[in-house]
Enzyme design. Sequence first.
Site, PDB file in Angstrom:
ATOM      1  N   TYR A   2       5.892 -10.923  11.358  1.00 28.43           N
ATOM      2  CA  TYR A   2       6.164 -10.509   9.970  1.00 28.43           C
ATOM      3  C   TYR A   2       5.930 -11.697   9.042  1.00 28.43           C
ATOM      4  CZ  TYR A   2       8.491  -9.148   5.676  1.00 28.43           C
ATOM      5  OH  TYR A   2       8.752  -8.896   4.345  1.00 28.43           O
ATOM      6  N   LYS A  12       3.085 -12.442   5.795  1.00 30.31           N
ATOM      7  CA  LYS A  12       3.425 -12.839   4.426  1.00 30.31           C
ATOM      8  C   LYS A  12       2.825 -14.197   4.062  1.00 30.31           C
ATOM      9  CE  LYS A  12       5.547  -9.122   3.178  1.00 30.31           C
ATOM     10  NZ  LYS A  12       5.013  -8.303   2.078  1.00 30.31           N
TER      11      LYS A  12
HETATM   12  N1  NAP Z   1      13.678  -5.875   1.158  1.00 28.45           N
HETATM   13  C1  NAP Z   1      13.517  -7.151   1.413  1.00 28.45           C
HETATM   14  O1  NAP Z   1      14.461  -7.851   1.783  1.00 28.45           O
HETATM   15  C2  NAP Z   1      12.180  -7.812   1.209  1.00 28.45           C
HETATM   16  C3  NAP Z   1      12.137  -9.211   1.144  1.00 28.45           C
HETATM   17  C4  NAP Z   1      10.915  -9.835   0.964  1.00 28.45           C
HETATM   18  C5  NAP Z   1       9.771  -9.067   0.846  1.00 28.45           C
HETATM   19  N2  NAP Z   1       9.840  -7.713   0.932  1.00 28.45           N
HETATM   20  C6  NAP Z   1       8.589  -6.950   0.796  1.00 28.45           C
HETATM   21  O2  NAP Z   1       8.741  -6.039  -0.258  1.00 28.45           O
HETATM   22  C7  NAP Z   1       7.817  -4.973  -0.110  1.00 28.45           C
HETATM   23  C8  NAP Z   1       8.518  -3.653  -0.399  1.00 28.45           C
HETATM   24  O3  NAP Z   1       9.521  -3.440   0.571  1.00 28.45           O
HETATM   25  P1  NAP Z   1      10.952  -2.857   0.209  1.00 28.45           P
HETATM   26  O4  NAP Z   1      11.933  -3.931   0.437  1.00 28.45           O
HETATM   27  O5  NAP Z   1      10.925  -2.155  -1.093  1.00 28.45           O
HETATM   28  O6  NAP Z   1      11.137  -1.828   1.427  1.00 28.45           O
HETATM   29  P2  NAP Z   1      11.148  -0.246   1.512  1.00 28.45           P
HETATM   30  O7  NAP Z   1      12.214   0.329   0.665  1.00 28.45           O
HETATM   31  O8  NAP Z   1      11.139   0.050   2.960  1.00 28.45           O
HETATM   32  O9  NAP Z   1       9.732   0.161   0.878  1.00 28.45           O
HETATM   33  C9  NAP Z   1       8.514  -0.008   1.562  1.00 28.45           C
HETATM   34  C10 NAP Z   1       7.456   0.848   0.885  1.00 28.45           C
HETATM   35  O10 NAP Z   1       6.215   0.641   1.568  1.00 28.45           O
HETATM   36  C11 NAP Z   1       5.652   1.924   1.830  1.00 28.45           C
HETATM   37  N3  NAP Z   1       4.792   1.893   3.001  1.00 28.45           N
HETATM   38  C12 NAP Z   1       5.094   1.460   4.255  1.00 28.45           C
HETATM   39  N4  NAP Z   1       4.048   1.654   5.071  1.00 28.45           N
HETATM   40  C13 NAP Z   1       3.067   2.223   4.313  1.00 28.45           C
HETATM   41  C14 NAP Z   1       1.754   2.686   4.569  1.00 28.45           C
HETATM   42  N5  NAP Z   1       1.206   2.589   5.796  1.00 28.45           N
HETATM   43  N6  NAP Z   1       1.037   3.214   3.569  1.00 28.45           N
HETATM   44  C15 NAP Z   1       1.570   3.309   2.327  1.00 28.45           C
HETATM   45  N7  NAP Z   1       2.803   2.886   2.006  1.00 28.45           N
HETATM   46  C16 NAP Z   1       3.543   2.368   3.002  1.00 28.45           C
HETATM   47  C17 NAP Z   1       6.831   2.867   2.003  1.00 28.45           C
HETATM   48  O11 NAP Z   1       6.458   4.185   1.690  1.00 28.45           O
HETATM   49  P3  NAP Z   1       6.190   5.377   2.713  1.00 28.45           P
HETATM   50  O12 NAP Z   1       7.106   5.200   3.886  1.00 28.45           O
HETATM   51  O13 NAP Z   1       6.470   6.607   1.899  1.00 28.45           O
HETATM   52  O14 NAP Z   1       4.740   5.270   3.078  1.00 28.45           O
HETATM   53  C18 NAP Z   1       7.778   2.325   0.938  1.00 28.45           C
HETATM   54  O15 NAP Z   1       7.475   2.911  -0.292  1.00 28.45           O
HETATM   55  C19 NAP Z   1       7.249  -5.116   1.303  1.00 28.45           C
HETATM   56  O16 NAP Z   1       5.962  -5.703   1.231  1.00 28.45           O
HETATM   57  C20 NAP Z   1       8.220  -6.061   1.972  1.00 28.45           C
HETATM   58  O17 NAP Z   1       7.611  -6.784   3.022  1.00 28.45           O
HETATM   59  C21 NAP Z   1      11.023  -7.071   1.112  1.00 28.45           C
END
Ligand code: NAP
Length: 246
Positions: free
Chosen positions: A157, A161
């Site tokens: 992961y 990133k």
């Molecule tokens: N939450 C954290 O702590 C955190 C920290 C640092 C970075 N991030 C990054 O932030 C970003 C958003 O994550 P989040 O925290 O908002 O998590 P989340 O609530 O799980 O949202 C992830 C989103 O990505 C979409 N997704 C996943 N696989 C996909 C695919 N194959 N095609 C299209 N869409 C897809 C999901 O939609 P569907 O399932 O409907 O496709 C969902 O809308 C990610 O890049 C994550 O790595 C998160």
Amino acid sequence: MKTVSLSGRTALITGASSGIGTAAAHALAREGVDLTLAARREEQLDTIAAEVESEHGVETLVVPTDVRDEDAVESMVDKATDQFDGLDILLNNAGLGRGGEVESLSTEDYRLMQETNVDGMFFATRAALPHLKESRGNLLFIGSFAGQYPRPSNPVYAATKWWTRGFAHSVEASVGDDGVAVTVINPTEVRTEFGSASGESFEERFEENEVSEPEEIAEAVVFAAGQRNSTVSELDLYRRDKFAHF
Ligand SMILES: NC(=O)c1ccc[n+]([C@@H]2O[C@H](COP(=O)([O-])OP(=O)(O)OC[C@H]3O[C@@H](n4cnc5c(N)ncnc54)[C@H](OP(=O)(O)O)[C@@H]3O)[C@@H](O)[C@H]2O)c1
């Protein structure tokens, strides 16, 4: 800090069906930005589209898309640019984390992270860049603290990133002459559905006010997109006690 009005601009958000993507949809719509919402879960996208339309009077387009599918991503960008006659902002946000340490990581989870976090961001960027050059627009990536520091609990992961940041800044160097601004936003833990595949999402694991809320990351998106001439190259939004637990 004074930023320009985003009213009348158009944005495409990947991963708009939950978490940071949904919060960004609300924040950009509040600024008067018309939105293309992409993710796999169409029902969620339809609900979010209806909400931002009625709350902010913006136009929306829902394009159910799996970002791992090259043709689907090309078609997503075509539909967005046809509907709104161009594109000003791409938010490369869709992403996920799976599994953990290298020795126990399945090939399936490895591929899922690579295909979503790396391939998906490449496909969307490649398809959107000609339009962003045309509009002198904004290309934004959701990176991570895990892309800045080693992550012993999930090296793959983290590597996706680190790739995001390396890719984004190299693209930044290649499209600056065209007036495209490129931004990487690096959150630490955010209360979203992230991690739900392992049984407990960050929304469930963390109490309110313990870590960042998706709305805070969404405000960083608005700030970066609202610069008149500058590129907000990188923005780190860390939970306040991050280094106490590092
Ligand atoms: N939450 C954290 O702590 C955190 C920290 C640092 C970075 N991030 C990054 O932030 C970003 C958003 O994550 P989040 O925290 O908002 O998590 P989340 O609530 O799980 O949202 C992830 C989103 O990505 C979409 N997704 C996943 N696989 C996909 C695919 N194959 N095609 C299209 N869409 C897809 C999901 O939609 P569907 O399932 O409907 O496709 C969902 O809308 C990610 O890049 C994550 O790595 C998160």
